[in-house]
Design an enzyme around this catalytic site. Structure first.
Site, PDB file in Angstrom:
ATOM      1  CG  HIS A 160     -30.105 -18.223  59.147  1.00 47.70           C
ATOM      2  ND1 HIS A 160     -31.054 -19.157  59.480  1.00 47.70           N
ATOM      3  CD2 HIS A 160     -30.589 -17.546  58.065  1.00 47.70           C
ATOM      4  CE1 HIS A 160     -32.079 -19.051  58.636  1.00 47.70           C
ATOM      5  NE2 HIS A 160     -31.814 -18.088  57.772  1.00 47.70           N
ATOM      6  CD  GLU A 163     -29.817 -19.451  62.852  1.00 52.02           C
ATOM      7  OE1 GLU A 163     -29.776 -20.555  62.283  1.00 52.02           O
ATOM      8  OE2 GLU A 163     -30.783 -18.675  62.782  1.00 52.02           O
ATOM      9  CG  HIS A 268     -30.588 -23.467  60.677  1.00 53.28           C
ATOM     10  ND1 HIS A 268     -30.943 -22.296  60.058  1.00 53.28           N
ATOM     11  CD2 HIS A 268     -30.381 -24.365  59.684  1.00 53.28           C
ATOM     12  CE1 HIS A 268     -30.962 -22.476  58.748  1.00 53.28           C
ATOM     13  NE2 HIS A 268     -30.625 -23.727  58.493  1.00 53.28           N
ATOM     14  CD  GLU A 351     -33.484 -24.303  63.812  1.00 52.03           C
ATOM     15  OE1 GLU A 351     -32.674 -23.666  64.516  1.00 52.03           O
ATOM     16  OE2 GLU A 351     -34.072 -23.810  62.826  1.00 52.03           O
TER      17      GLU A 351
END
Ligand SMILES: [Zn+2]
Length: 512
Positions: A160, A163, A268, A351
């Site tokens: 992404h 990110e 992420h 994350e």
């Protein structure tokens, strides 16, 4: 110093050609919206999690969506509390954080590393994006030009494009590895015995535009989906399907096939947790756990990361900072499930920042929080059972499937070297080795200790027991003689379970 030539990690010129030609359509010009919808109850939550729109986060009954205009209207019709968090014009964010590394800096940076550390660095590109940017990769290991019997770990960031903390953590990590080689014994040892690949920006077009997407597509929803596009593995004859996915995904898929990994993580932002497989199992609804055959290993791996990242471990939302992907919210077409199910490589989705684009001044703090975790996770590849699978006669490496008893997910040897690395927690395991044209071999009661790997090299027989180059009645006679206790110059235990009638039967089957 000579400039080190750039290597293309793929299928050479043909591979590059395919990537350049397979251009995707341009991004749609309409804006995207990041909205948080609060479900009034558990039933409504289940509906939201299974509605099919792109979810980016979920905290209790608050679900964060990435949606276009039409999808936003759909959500509004539900009449649940809805907060617009961000409007992203033209599919990219106007909020470009300053102080971050730009795509343009990566190529020159990697070239300088290749020049400065030629004995431990190779750099190259996995292919080009729709907007002709390179997907840069760096390989760090002692004598990187050789494919050796070492476990392979891959770190991938910015699937992404918006990110961006993961990109910087990967760059910090690369620099830390290189600067400490020959100085820090732990890091030097890790570089000697591990192949470390880093792709800091998998989605360079999205990164340049500060957009989640590439050509309007969410790359982490566009890998082949289990149950829809494949149901077994590459080894079992399933087509790769790289021509049906976004360009970047195809490049990553071919790279994983050509240089298979034994452990992987993709970075992420937008939350703080270690997310482990499965993200999806057909028939299990979003919000419910989808448990993989290696749940114990995955929980261990996730904890290796979170325990070493204090803010993640102390998460007020996710116990110990870890969660099963589907239990959080289900996605299909994610890289993590595909890599694990299709190629047998354990992968986590990490994350690492609640804020996708925090001020760059905070990056040193993020590095403090992620450094030990990145090393601990990478080191975890050195556990379980490893070895080589080779032809008993020619001693050539074999592409083989390694099954662990009571675990449905196999791992595979690398085709080039024949090595396998089966990540397992301490215990006793029964393994089975299969390759087309060879007699299946069983290795029972292999003990795995709490530190280091257990070595188990396997030599598969194709039925040519007396190793005279042909499979015939003489081989059957040879295995019968051996089973009767006559002295032989060869190993007639072709199935690994001691000399018995099963070996005779296996050789008969191979000869017929
Ligand atoms: Zn993401």
């Amino acid at each position: 110093m000579n400039v080190k030539p750039r290597t293309s990690y793929g299928r050479g010129p043909l591979f590059m050609f395919v990537c350049v030609l397979a251009l995707s359509v341009c991004a749609s010009a309409s804006p995207f919206y990041i909205v948080e919808v609060t479900a009034p109850d558990e039933v409504a939550l289940a509906d939201l999690l299974n509605c099919g729109l792109t979810i980016d986060n979920r905290v209790d009954r608050k679900v964060t969506f990435y949606v276009n205009e039409e999808e936003l209207e759909q959500l509004k019709k539900l009449s649940y509390p809805l907060h617009l968090l961000e409007t992203i014009p033209d599919g990219s964010s106007a909020d470009k954080a300053s102080g971050y590394t730009s795509y343009d800096q990566i190529g020159p940076l990697f070239s300088s590393y290749a020049n400065q550390y030629p004995n431990i660095v190779q750099t190259g590109t996995l292919g080009q994006t729709p907007q002709y940017r390179e997907i840069w990769a760096i390989k760090i290991t002692l004598t990187p030009e050789q494919e050796a019997d070492k476990p392979v770990v891959k770190y991938i960031a910015a699937i992404h494009g918006d990110e961006i903390v993961g990109v910087e953590m990967c760059l910090y990590f690369i620099q830390d590895l290189l600067e400490n080689f020959g100085k820090n014994p732990f890091i030097s040892d890790l570089i000697r015995k591990t192949v470390i690949w880093v792709v800091p920006i998998m989605n360079p077009d999205g990164h340049a535009a500060v957009s989640r997407y590439s050509a309007g597509k969410d790359l982490n929803r566009n890998f082949p989906a289990y149950g829809q596009h494949y149901s077994t593995t590459l080894f079992d004859g399933e087509p790769l399907g790289d021509e049906k996915v976004p360009v970047e995904n195809g490049c990553i898929m071919r790279w994983h096939v050509r240089y298979p990994a034994n452990l992987c993580a993709n970075f992420h932002g937008g939350a703080l947790l270690a997310n482990y497989p499965y993200d999806n199992t057909p028939g299990i609804s979003s919000g419910s756990p989808a448990i993989s055959p290696d749940d114990d290993v995955f929980r261990y791996l996730a904890l290796e990361y979170s325990r070493n990242n204090p803010p993640m471990y102390q998460s007020p939302i996710f116990p110990q900072g870890i969660i099963n992907g589907s239990a959080w919210y289900s996605i299909t077409g994610g890289m993590m499930d595909w890599h694990y199910r299709f190629l047998g490589c354990p992968e986590l989705t990490l994350e690492i920042s609640a804020d996708k684009r925090p001020p760059a001044s905070q990056l040193p703090r993020f590095w403090d929080e992620n450094r030990d975790a990145m090393y601990a996770y990478l080191s975890a590849v050195h556990m379980g059972i490893r070895g080589l699978v080779k032809d008993r006669t020619t001693k050539l490496p074999l592409w083989a499937k390694v099954m662990t008893h009571d675990r449905a997910q196999p791992v595979f040897t690398s085709r080039a070297v024949g090595n396998y690395h089966r990540l397992l927690l301490p215990g006793t395991y029964n393994l089975t080795y299969q390759a087309p044209g060879y007699i299946t071999y069983h290795a029972d009661a292999i003990a795995v200790e709490s530190s280091g790997t257990t070595r188990k090299d396997i030599f598969l027989s194709d039925g040519d027991v007396n190793q005279d180059g042909t499979k015939d009645a003489e081989d059957v006679q040879a295995v019968v003689n051996a089973a009767l206790g006559k002295a032989t110059s060869f190993d007639a235990d072709v199935d690994g379970r001691g000399l018995s009638a099963t070996d005779i039967q296996a050789v008969i089957n191979a000869v017929l």
